[in-house]
Design a protein around this motif. Structure first.
Motif, PDB file in Angstrom:
ATOM      1  N   TRP A 154       0.803  -1.226   0.000  1.00  0.00           N
ATOM      2  CA  TRP A 154       0.000   0.000   0.000  1.00  0.00           C
ATOM      3  C   TRP A 154       0.839   1.281   0.000  1.00  0.00           C
ATOM      4  O   TRP A 154       0.569   2.190  -0.783  1.00  0.00           O
ATOM      5  N   ARG A 157       0.679   4.015  -2.922  1.00  0.00           N
ATOM      6  CA  ARG A 157       0.081   5.321  -2.599  1.00  0.00           C
ATOM      7  C   ARG A 157       1.055   6.459  -2.931  1.00  0.00           C
ATOM      8  O   ARG A 157       0.687   7.437  -3.589  1.00  0.00           O
ATOM      9  N   HIS A 160       0.344   9.232  -5.903  1.00  0.00           N
ATOM     10  CA  HIS A 160       0.232  10.668  -5.649  1.00  0.00           C
ATOM     11  C   HIS A 160       1.300  11.453  -6.409  1.00  0.00           C
ATOM     12  O   HIS A 160       1.028  12.529  -6.935  1.00  0.00           O
ATOM     13  N   PHE A 204      -5.384   6.736  -5.144  1.00  0.00           N
ATOM     14  CA  PHE A 204      -5.127   5.370  -4.688  1.00  0.00           C
ATOM     15  C   PHE A 204      -6.183   4.950  -3.675  1.00  0.00           C
ATOM     16  O   PHE A 204      -6.510   5.714  -2.763  1.00  0.00           O
ATOM     17  N   HIS A 247      -7.752   6.421   1.437  1.00  0.00           N
ATOM     18  CA  HIS A 247      -6.711   6.833   0.478  1.00  0.00           C
ATOM     19  C   HIS A 247      -5.422   6.054   0.703  1.00  0.00           C
ATOM     20  O   HIS A 247      -5.172   5.622   1.819  1.00  0.00           O
TER      21      HIS A 247
END
Ligand code: AMP
Ligand code: FE
Ligand code: FE
Ligand code: ZN
Length: 286
Positions: free
Chosen positions: A51, A55, A59, A65, A286
């Motif tokens: 993750w 993420r 970004h 995400f 997120h």
């Protein structure tokens, strides 16, 4: 890449080499941005390990995400994959279950290797020689397939699955799985959004029955992955009716596995309005 998605499309089903994909979480993020996706979910099998990387790169690329997991579950003898979007990764029960799933996968892979060694030259080191350079957390049959392909026994993952890795094979060993209804409760308790994956996948002998979906909905199921490259179109109509009757959210994802499967990133998607609905309900949006 030329494909451009105009409606804010999210691919909600992807795998990195932390489980059985062949690319890194960052590569998926870069690839997703390059084809014009609004965002994606990383849904590695039984792990949240990718993750943070996914993420960060998403970004950096200016896309969204949504954290996810694809949980290994079983119901009345049938294997059921359960997508869990946005659970709290620090939830103690979730952490305990993920640890058990990963430990069991490890032991199961070793047991399958010892069975395969009756007929093939294969060892644990060959299985761990994945492109991930140590990032692998969730070992599965695809890694056994890759080792057998690299050793020249089969042409690709699919060939290895058909010949020696299917559930009906003498080399097959099951891995620990939660009952699907228990897993749904666990996901909800961890603040996640449970969605049943590929309910009409063509590799199954039949689609998940309406009765199963009803039982899952009673346990708290929130969505159903009606859009998936392996869903068989002729099996989908009854599931569509069931989904709308039970007010399940309809999602879509490609089940991208890098070069491990023919599925292309962005081949199936979920509109951003649906993703907003999921996000509004979860602990980790997120
Ligand atoms: P496991 O979770 O270790 O039992 O392995 C199941 C995984 O194998 C699924 O998530 C798929 O990604 C992959 N898989 C199943 N069948 C095939 C196939 N025919 N070709 C490539 N990958 C497959
Ligand atoms: Fe997989
Ligand atoms: Fe799956
Ligand atoms: Zn998957």
């Amino acid at each position: 890449m030329s494909e451009i998605f105009t409606d804010g499309a999210f691919d909600l089903h992807t795998h990195s080499f932390i489980s059985d994909g062949t690319t890194s979480p960052s590569e998926i993020a870069i690839h997703a941005a390059s084809i014009g996706l609004a965002g994606f979910s990383l849904t590695d099998h039984d792990t949240t390990e990718g993750w943070a990387e996914a993420r960060t790169e998403a970004h950096r690329q200016g896309i969204d995400f949504l954290p996810g997991i694809e949980l290994t579950t079983t119901h009345l003898g049938r294997s059921v994959h359960l997508l869990a979007y946005g659970p709290d990764p620090t939830d103690p029960t979730l952490q305990t279950e993920l640890a058990m799933l990963l430990t069991s996968r490890f032991g199961r892979a070793q047991e399958m290797i010892s069975r395969l060694r009756r007929d093939f030259i294969l060892d644990w080191d060959a299985v761990l020689q994945t492109p991930s350079e140590g990032a692998l957390q969730s070992v599965g049959r695809p890694h056994l397939a890759d080792a057998l392909v690299n050793a020249g026994y089969f042409t690709d993952r699919s060939d290895a699955f058909t010949q020696v890795l299917s559930q009906r094979s003498k080399y097959y060993v099951p891995t620990y799985a939660l009952d699907t209804t228990v897993a749904i409760q666990l996901v909800l308790n961890a603040g996640g959004f449970p969605v049943v994956a590929h309910p009409a996948a063509s590799r199954m002998r039949r689609p998940l029955s309406e009765l199963y979906i009803e039982e899952f909905a009673r346990a708290g199921l929130r969505g159903i992955e009606l859009s998936h490259p392996e869903n068989r179109e002729e099996w989908l109509e009854p599931l569509r009716l069931t989904a709308s009757r039970l007010q399940l959210v309809e999602t879509g994802g490609s089940d991208y596995h890098g070069s491990g499967k023919p599925n292309l990133l962005g081949q199936r998607t979920t509109p951003s309005v649906v993703v907003q609905q999921i996000r509004a309900e979860v602990a980790t949006p997120h």
